[in-house]
Design an enzyme around this catalytic site. Structure first.
Site, PDB file in Angstrom:
ATOM      1  N   GLY A   1     -47.280  63.604 -65.163  1.00 15.96           N
ATOM      2  CA  GLY A   1     -47.247  62.445 -64.204  1.00 15.96           C
ATOM      3  C   GLY A   1     -46.404  63.475 -62.954  1.00 15.96           C
ATOM      4  O   GLY A   1     -46.105  64.427 -63.196  1.00 15.96           O
ATOM      5  N   ASP A   2     -46.331  62.671 -62.071  1.00 16.27           N
ATOM      6  CA  ASP A   2     -45.549  63.164 -60.536  1.00 16.27           C
ATOM      7  C   ASP A   2     -46.034  64.353 -59.997  1.00 16.27           C
ATOM      8  O   ASP A   2     -45.622  65.254 -59.654  1.00 16.27           O
ATOM      9  CB  ASP A   2     -43.953  63.406 -60.970  1.00 16.27           C
ATOM     10  CG  ASP A   2     -43.329  62.299 -61.608  1.00 16.27           C
ATOM     11  OD1 ASP A   2     -43.646  61.166 -61.072  1.00 16.27           O
ATOM     12  OD2 ASP A   2     -42.565  62.429 -62.365  1.00 16.27           O
TER      13      ASP A   2
ATOM     14  N   ASN B   1     -43.322  51.412 -63.476  1.00 12.58           N
ATOM     15  CA  ASN B   1     -42.802  52.719 -64.040  1.00 12.58           C
ATOM     16  C   ASN B   1     -43.474  53.940 -63.154  1.00 12.58           C
ATOM     17  O   ASN B   1     -42.851  54.828 -63.177  1.00 12.58           O
ATOM     18  CB  ASN B   1     -42.935  52.699 -65.753  1.00 12.58           C
ATOM     19  CG  ASN B   1     -44.534  52.878 -65.842  1.00 12.58           C
ATOM     20  OD1 ASN B   1     -45.370  52.091 -65.089  1.00 12.58           O
ATOM     21  ND2 ASN B   1     -45.064  53.285 -67.030  1.00 12.58           N
TER      22      ASN B   1
ATOM     23  N   GLY C   1     -44.377  55.880 -59.591  1.00 15.51           N
ATOM     24  CA  GLY C   1     -43.822  56.255 -58.356  1.00 15.51           C
ATOM     25  C   GLY C   1     -44.599  57.127 -57.503  1.00 15.51           C
ATOM     26  O   GLY C   1     -44.829  58.122 -57.876  1.00 15.51           O
TER      27      GLY C   1
ATOM     28  N   THR D   1     -45.438  58.800 -53.984  1.00 10.08           N
ATOM     29  CA  THR D   1     -44.784  58.906 -52.620  1.00 10.08           C
ATOM     30  C   THR D   1     -46.096  59.042 -51.468  1.00 10.08           C
ATOM     31  O   THR D   1     -46.537  60.098 -51.915  1.00 10.08           O
ATOM     32  CB  THR D   1     -43.701  59.983 -52.655  1.00 10.08           C
ATOM     33  OG1 THR D   1     -42.958  59.808 -53.519  1.00 10.08           O
ATOM     34  CG2 THR D   1     -42.969  59.910 -51.008  1.00 10.08           C
TER      35      THR D   1
ATOM     36  N   THR E   1     -38.788  56.843 -59.078  1.00  4.34           N
ATOM     37  CA  THR E   1     -38.507  55.370 -59.755  1.00  4.34           C
ATOM     38  C   THR E   1     -37.281  55.278 -60.219  1.00  4.34           C
ATOM     39  O   THR E   1     -36.461  54.344 -60.006  1.00  4.34           O
ATOM     40  CB  THR E   1     -39.620  55.238 -60.818  1.00  4.34           C
ATOM     41  OG1 THR E   1     -41.124  55.102 -60.321  1.00  4.34           O
ATOM     42  CG2 THR E   1     -39.208  53.724 -61.715  1.00  4.34           C
TER      43      THR E   1
HETATM   44  P1  IMP Z   1     -42.214  53.965 -69.700  1.00  2.51           P
HETATM   45  O1  IMP Z   1     -43.555  54.304 -69.260  1.00  2.51           O
HETATM   46  O2  IMP Z   1     -41.179  53.406 -69.067  1.00  2.51           O
HETATM   47  O3  IMP Z   1     -42.367  53.261 -70.970  1.00  2.51           O
HETATM   48  O4  IMP Z   1     -41.732  55.388 -69.977  1.00  2.51           O
HETATM   49  C1  IMP Z   1     -42.266  56.515 -71.020  1.00  2.51           C
HETATM   50  C2  IMP Z   1     -42.226  57.767 -70.737  1.00  2.51           C
HETATM   51  O5  IMP Z   1     -43.136  57.833 -69.464  1.00  2.51           O
HETATM   52  C3  IMP Z   1     -40.998  58.139 -70.271  1.00  2.51           C
HETATM   53  O6  IMP Z   1     -40.714  59.600 -70.745  1.00  2.51           O
HETATM   54  C4  IMP Z   1     -40.848  58.053 -68.662  1.00  2.51           C
HETATM   55  O7  IMP Z   1     -40.368  59.029 -67.991  1.00  2.51           O
HETATM   56  C5  IMP Z   1     -42.627  58.746 -68.382  1.00  2.51           C
HETATM   57  N1  IMP Z   1     -43.079  58.051 -67.340  1.00  2.51           N
HETATM   58  C6  IMP Z   1     -43.279  56.742 -67.008  1.00  2.51           C
HETATM   59  N2  IMP Z   1     -43.732  56.601 -65.925  1.00  2.51           N
HETATM   60  C7  IMP Z   1     -43.765  57.773 -65.301  1.00  2.51           C
HETATM   61  C8  IMP Z   1     -44.296  58.338 -64.047  1.00  2.51           C
HETATM   62  O8  IMP Z   1     -44.907  57.611 -63.055  1.00  2.51           O
HETATM   63  N3  IMP Z   1     -44.270  59.536 -63.818  1.00  2.51           N
HETATM   64  C9  IMP Z   1     -43.368  60.536 -64.922  1.00  2.51           C
HETATM   65  N4  IMP Z   1     -43.207  60.208 -65.914  1.00  2.51           N
HETATM   66  C10 IMP Z   1     -43.224  58.750 -66.258  1.00  2.51           C
END
Ligand code: IMP
Length: 427
Positions: free
Chosen positions: A12-13, A38, A40, A42, A299
């Protein structure tokens, strides 16, 4: 006609918002198919910076229809807040479509996400605390509440009573927290119903008709391949399927519709939350990447963990997604290095692995094997064609391309809309 899927190739990101924005005015629909707030993304347009969590990036392109499809989980309060914020900045949000089948994040999902993480202590996943996991768990357990339920008060109340019967026991008896009142949650969600109604549609039908008419549909993944519930570093993953296969189920279109899968790949690696990350740097170079790359979560504001480029991970992403093109982002961040380390395999207890090991235990013990490519000192943020890049940066890109098994079709050299080199059209 063409349905193009965009997926994160790492954790991600990777800069997906920038990629979507690049093709934004060349497509007709931009669809989010999984995850929730969850995410983000930009997007920088001129001197304006937009941080989107739930809305598809296409909301910023006036000719695009942004769609929140059935595979997404929606926190209505967050959705309205985000819409309001954009409207205040002059963005027209009326085109948005929301699937009647998408599941709702409820207050007890948020509460459970937070208390279960706290309970896990050192073994926590490091979730974003937005209620994502518990909402998907209810969807699979068939006790979830969907957008369409908000328009049938009798059903909404019935489902809420059933859900809270269980959740309140867990919140109060297992975690020693306060339970939630059915009436209060019911009022809150029926209150949202009227505001949401104008956006709600049969999004699968609309997208399939659009494809029949030759329109272009862009399926925008959130999170990344290594956070996929099936193909990621389980259990340190999110609860949905960001991979390309998930795009079909999450948007209600068939796999035969997808003509291109674009993998977004950062020129180095980052991760937020817990879990294995072989090339992670705990020294000053990790801090160097974090500061130069602005690697702080959109986020949660958490520091992202940073490390060098990991080729087996990107190759794995090519394999499980069927990636046809890569968008390599943030190449400018690597300027100033004499040599650029690239992980080409792992050593696991004395055995060389060229691919991600089959088991999590081995992956936890994977020590990166590096090759070193020549770096470049020039500021490349003003380059607008591949040929304008220093020769060593060109070689870095070409070498990565060979390692990951799919062509690099675009390169990001800065956050701005115009700081992209497009080698081949992504649409
Ligand atoms: P959840 O999606 O909030 O249940 O988080 C589960 C895992 O996914 C955690 O390690 C979060 O940091 C990661 N995570 C969730 N959404 C993102 C994102 O958009 N970018 C990077 N990591 C994410």
């Amino acid at each position: 006609m063409p349905a193009i899927t965009l997926v994160g190739a790492q954790w991600g990101d990777e800069g997906k918002g920038k990629a979507t924005d690049l093709v934004g005015n060349r497509v007709d629909y931009v669809v989010r198919y999984q995850g929730g707030n969850n995410a983000g993304h930009t997007v920088v347009i001129g001197d304006q910076k937009y941080a989107l969590h739930l809305l598809p990036s296409g909301i910023l392109s006036p000719d695009v229809v942004p769609v929140i499809a059935n595979g997404v989980v929606i926190d209505p309060g967050v959705l309205f807040e985000e819409l309001r914020g954009l409207r205040e900045r002059g963005v027209n949000t009326e085109r948005l479509l929301v699937s009647a089948n998408a599941h709702l994040i409820m207050p007890y999902h948020r509460a459970l996400d937070k208390v279960t993480e706290r309970f896990l202590g050192k073994r926590q996943i490091g979730t974003t605390g937005r209620g994502i996991g518990p909402t998907y768990a209810d969807k699979i357990s068939r006790t979830g509440i969907r957008v369409q339920d908000m328009f049938d008060p009798k059903i909404l109340r019935q489902k809420l009573e059933l859900a809270l019967h269980d959740k309140n026991q867990i919140l109060t008896k297992v975690f020693n927290r306060r339970g939630l009142e059915v009436d209060q949650v019911f009022e809150e969600y029926t209150g949202y119903a009227e505001e949401l109604r104008p956006y709600v549609a049969d999004t699968s039908l609309i997208l399939n008709r659009a494809l029949d008419e030759g329109r272009t549909v862009y399926l925008e993944g959130s999170q990344g391949t290594l956070l996929d519930i099936d193909h990621g570093t389980y259990p340190f993953v999110t609860s949905s399927s960001p991979t390309a296969g998930g795009a079909c189920a999450g948007a209600g279109i068939g796999p035969t519709r997808i003509t291109k899968v674009v993998g977004i790949l950062k020129a180095y690696t980052t991760r937020v939350g817990s879990g294995p990350f072989p090339t992670e740097l705990h020294d000053e170079w990790g801090e160097w990447l974090r500061q130069k790359g602005g690697e702080y979560g959109v986020t949660t504001g958490r520091n992202r963990r940073c490390g060098w480029f990991d080729a087996p991970i990107a190759r794995y992403a090519t394999r499980v997604n069927g990636i046809t093109d890569f968008f390599l982002t943030k190449l400018d961040v690597l300027s100033g290095l004499e040599r650029v380390p690239v992980c080409v395999g792992y050593d696991v207890n004395g055995t060389r692995h060229d691919e991600i090991p089959m088991t999590q235990t081995d992956f936890h013990h994977a020590v990166p094997v590096y090759e070193y490519l020549d770096g470049w000192n020039e500021d490349i943020s003003h380059a607008r064609t591949f040929e304008e890049l220093p020769k060593t940066a060109q070689t870095y890109v070409r070498t990565l391309e060979e390692m990951v098994g799919a062509p690099v079709s675009a390169i990001g050299v800065g956050p701005g809309r115009d700081q992209t080199l497009e080698l081949r059209s992504l649409v």
